[in-house]
Design a protein around this motif. Structure first.
Motif, mmCIF file in Angstrom:
data_model
loop_
_atom_site.group_PDB
_atom_site.id
_atom_site.type_symbol
_atom_site.label_atom_id
_atom_site.label_comp_id
_atom_site.label_asym_id
_atom_site.label_seq_id
_atom_site.Cartn_x
_atom_site.Cartn_y
_atom_site.Cartn_z
ATOM 1 N N ASN A 44 5.798 1.712 -32.477
ATOM 2 C CA ASN A 44 5.561 2.990 -33.135
ATOM 3 C C ASN A 44 4.153 3.447 -32.770
ATOM 4 O OD1 ASN A 44 4.717 4.958 -35.071
ATOM 5 N ND2 ASN A 44 6.416 4.324 -36.388
ATOM 6 N N LEU A 45 4.057 4.427 -31.891
ATOM 7 C CA LEU A 45 2.768 4.908 -31.403
ATOM 8 C C LEU A 45 1.895 5.431 -32.538
ATOM 9 C CD1 LEU A 45 0.838 5.576 -29.065
ATOM 10 C CD2 LEU A 45 2.046 7.752 -28.837
ATOM 11 N N ASP A 46 2.477 6.211 -33.434
ATOM 12 C CA ASP A 46 1.692 6.769 -34.539
ATOM 13 C C ASP A 46 1.123 5.666 -35.435
ATOM 14 O OD1 ASP A 46 2.133 9.398 -33.722
ATOM 15 O OD2 ASP A 46 4.012 9.525 -34.854
ATOM 16 N N LYS A 47 1.929 4.666 -35.699
ATOM 17 C CA LYS A 47 1.468 3.540 -36.523
ATOM 18 C C LYS A 47 0.343 2.784 -35.803
ATOM 19 C CE LYS A 47 3.082 -0.653 -38.765
ATOM 20 N NZ LYS A 47 4.173 -1.614 -38.895
ATOM 21 N N PHE A 48 0.507 2.558 -34.501
ATOM 22 C CA PHE A 48 -0.524 1.862 -33.731
ATOM 23 C C PHE A 48 -1.830 2.655 -33.749
ATOM 24 C CE2 PHE A 48 -2.971 1.306 -29.837
ATOM 25 C CZ PHE A 48 -3.247 -0.054 -29.909
ATOM 26 N N MET A 49 -1.755 3.970 -33.507
ATOM 27 C CA MET A 49 -2.952 4.792 -33.453
ATOM 28 C C MET A 49 -3.620 4.919 -34.823
ATOM 29 S SD MET A 49 -3.499 5.308 -30.343
ATOM 30 C CE MET A 49 -4.986 6.250 -30.638
ATOM 31 N N ALA A 50 -2.853 4.816 -35.890
ATOM 32 C CA ALA A 50 -3.427 4.880 -37.240
ATOM 33 C C ALA A 50 -4.240 3.633 -37.547
ATOM 34 C CB ALA A 50 -2.321 5.061 -38.269
ATOM 35 N N SER A 51 -3.842 2.515 -36.958
ATOM 36 C CA SER A 51 -4.540 1.256 -37.204
ATOM 37 C C SER A 51 -4.454 0.371 -35.962
ATOM 38 C CB SER A 51 -3.901 0.554 -38.401
ATOM 39 O OG SER A 51 -4.551 -0.660 -38.659
ATOM 40 N N PRO A 52 -5.162 0.752 -34.884
ATOM 41 C CA PRO A 52 -5.068 -0.014 -33.635
ATOM 42 C C PRO A 52 -5.751 -1.372 -33.743
ATOM 43 C CG PRO A 52 -6.745 1.665 -33.426
ATOM 44 C CD PRO A 52 -6.097 1.863 -34.769
ATOM 45 N N SER A 53 -5.231 -2.307 -32.994
ATOM 46 C CA SER A 53 -5.861 -3.633 -32.938
ATOM 47 C C SER A 53 -5.715 -4.182 -31.522
ATOM 48 C CB SER A 53 -5.209 -4.598 -33.932
ATOM 49 O OG SER A 53 -3.935 -4.988 -33.486
ATOM 50 N N VAL A 54 -6.681 -4.980 -31.130
ATOM 51 C CA VAL A 54 -6.645 -5.588 -29.810
ATOM 52 C C VAL A 54 -5.472 -6.544 -29.710
ATOM 53 C CG1 VAL A 54 -7.889 -7.087 -28.205
ATOM 54 C CG2 VAL A 54 -9.111 -5.347 -29.477
ATOM 55 N N GLU A 55 -5.187 -7.238 -30.794
ATOM 56 C CA GLU A 55 -4.084 -8.203 -30.787
ATOM 57 C C GLU A 55 -2.761 -7.504 -30.490
ATOM 58 O OE1 GLU A 55 -6.302 -7.921 -33.365
ATOM 59 O OE2 GLU A 55 -7.505 -9.674 -32.856
ATOM 60 N N GLU A 56 -2.541 -6.380 -31.162
ATOM 61 C CA GLU A 56 -1.291 -5.656 -30.922
ATOM 62 C C GLU A 56 -1.292 -5.055 -29.519
ATOM 63 O OE1 GLU A 56 1.679 -2.280 -32.789
ATOM 64 O OE2 GLU A 56 -0.238 -2.622 -33.774
ATOM 65 N N LEU A 57 -2.425 -4.507 -29.094
ATOM 66 C CA LEU A 57 -2.531 -3.938 -27.756
ATOM 67 C C LEU A 57 -2.216 -4.985 -26.696
ATOM 68 C CD1 LEU A 57 -3.296 -1.451 -26.066
ATOM 69 C CD2 LEU A 57 -5.642 -2.277 -26.105
ATOM 70 N N ASP A 58 -2.707 -6.180 -26.905
ATOM 71 C CA ASP A 58 -2.491 -7.273 -25.956
ATOM 72 C C ASP A 58 -1.020 -7.664 -25.854
ATOM 73 O OD1 ASP A 58 -3.477 -9.046 -24.047
ATOM 74 O OD2 ASP A 58 -3.658 -10.661 -25.504
ATOM 75 N N SER A 59 -0.263 -7.417 -26.924
ATOM 76 C CA SER A 59 1.145 -7.827 -26.926
ATOM 77 C C SER A 59 2.110 -6.736 -26.476
ATOM 78 C CB SER A 59 1.541 -8.297 -28.330
ATOM 79 O OG SER A 59 1.565 -7.191 -29.225
ATOM 80 N N LYS A 117 4.254 -4.060 -24.240
ATOM 81 C CA LYS A 117 4.890 -4.005 -22.927
ATOM 82 C C LYS A 117 4.257 -2.871 -22.140
ATOM 83 C CE LYS A 117 8.991 -4.095 -25.213
ATOM 84 N NZ LYS A 117 10.359 -3.661 -25.369
ATOM 85 N N LYS A 118 4.490 -2.845 -20.833
ATOM 86 C CA LYS A 118 3.892 -1.811 -19.996
ATOM 87 C C LYS A 118 4.261 -0.417 -20.480
ATOM 88 C CE LYS A 118 3.254 0.011 -15.385
ATOM 89 N NZ LYS A 118 3.479 -0.118 -13.959
ATOM 90 N N SER A 119 5.512 -0.195 -20.803
ATOM 91 C CA SER A 119 5.931 1.142 -21.240
ATOM 92 C C SER A 119 5.198 1.572 -22.505
ATOM 93 C CB SER A 119 7.444 1.181 -21.464
ATOM 94 O OG SER A 119 7.823 0.272 -22.488
ATOM 95 N N GLU A 120 4.880 0.616 -23.367
ATOM 96 C CA GLU A 120 4.168 0.924 -24.603
ATOM 97 C C GLU A 120 2.692 1.210 -24.336
ATOM 98 O OE1 GLU A 120 7.149 -1.860 -27.277
ATOM 99 O OE2 GLU A 120 5.297 -2.711 -26.506
ATOM 100 N N ILE A 121 2.098 0.450 -23.425
ATOM 101 C CA ILE A 121 0.703 0.684 -23.044
ATOM 102 C C ILE A 121 0.577 2.059 -22.390
ATOM 103 C CG2 ILE A 121 -1.153 -0.063 -21.495
ATOM 104 C CD1 ILE A 121 -0.104 -2.923 -22.002
ATOM 105 N N VAL A 122 1.569 2.411 -21.582
ATOM 106 C CA VAL A 122 1.580 3.722 -20.941
ATOM 107 C C VAL A 122 1.612 4.821 -22.004
ATOM 108 C CG1 VAL A 122 3.016 5.275 -19.535
ATOM 109 C CG2 VAL A 122 2.519 2.957 -18.737
ATOM 110 N N LYS A 123 2.398 4.634 -23.050
ATOM 111 C CA LYS A 123 2.451 5.618 -24.142
ATOM 112 C C LYS A 123 1.080 5.785 -24.794
ATOM 113 C CE LYS A 123 7.299 5.014 -25.378
ATOM 114 N NZ LYS A 123 8.245 4.527 -26.389
ATOM 115 N N VAL A 124 0.399 4.670 -25.047
ATOM 116 C CA VAL A 124 -0.936 4.718 -25.652
ATOM 117 C C VAL A 124 -1.898 5.439 -24.715
ATOM 118 C CG1 VAL A 124 -2.900 3.343 -26.454
ATOM 119 C CG2 VAL A 124 -0.579 2.646 -27.050
ATOM 120 N N ALA A 125 -1.846 5.105 -23.435
ATOM 121 C CA ALA A 125 -2.739 5.724 -22.457
ATOM 122 C C ALA A 125 -2.479 7.228 -22.363
ATOM 123 C CB ALA A 125 -2.563 5.058 -21.092
#
Length: 90
Positions: free
Chosen positions: A4-19, A21-29
């Motif tokens: 969930n991009l909105d949930k991640f951006m509301a409370s980002p963490s390195v641990e979650e970012l590290d886990s 997948k590429k498609s999810e990292i692309v969404k964040v980027a």
């Protein structure tokens, strides 16, 4: 559990970012306007995201001290090219 991009951006963490997948990292980027080449490997895109999030004060600067570990050597790429060359020579 789906990313969930909105949930991640509301409370980002390195641990979650590290886990992610590429498609999810692309969404964040993309969401953050981080420029990257679509064919870049996941680990390469991963280098830019934490730096951007720190620059924008979304993550604390201490994140970069314990940054996501990304291999800096090209051993995988070298092995791939070696195998490709071997196939051509056969």
């Amino acid at each position: 559990m789906p990313f969930n991009l909105d949930k991640f951006m509301a409370s980002p963490s390195v641990e979650e970012l590290d886990s992610l997948k590429k498609s999810e990292i692309v969404k964040v980027a993309k969401h953050n306007g981080i420029e990257f080449q679509p064919l870049m490997p996941k680990d390469e895109i991963k280098r830019y995201v934490p730096e951007y999030l720190v620059d924008e004060s979304i993550l604390p600067s201490t994140v970069l001290e314990t940054a996501i570990t990304v291999p800096t050597d090209n051993s995988f790429e070298l092995k791939r090219l070696e195998m490709k060359l071997t196939r051509r020579l056969d």
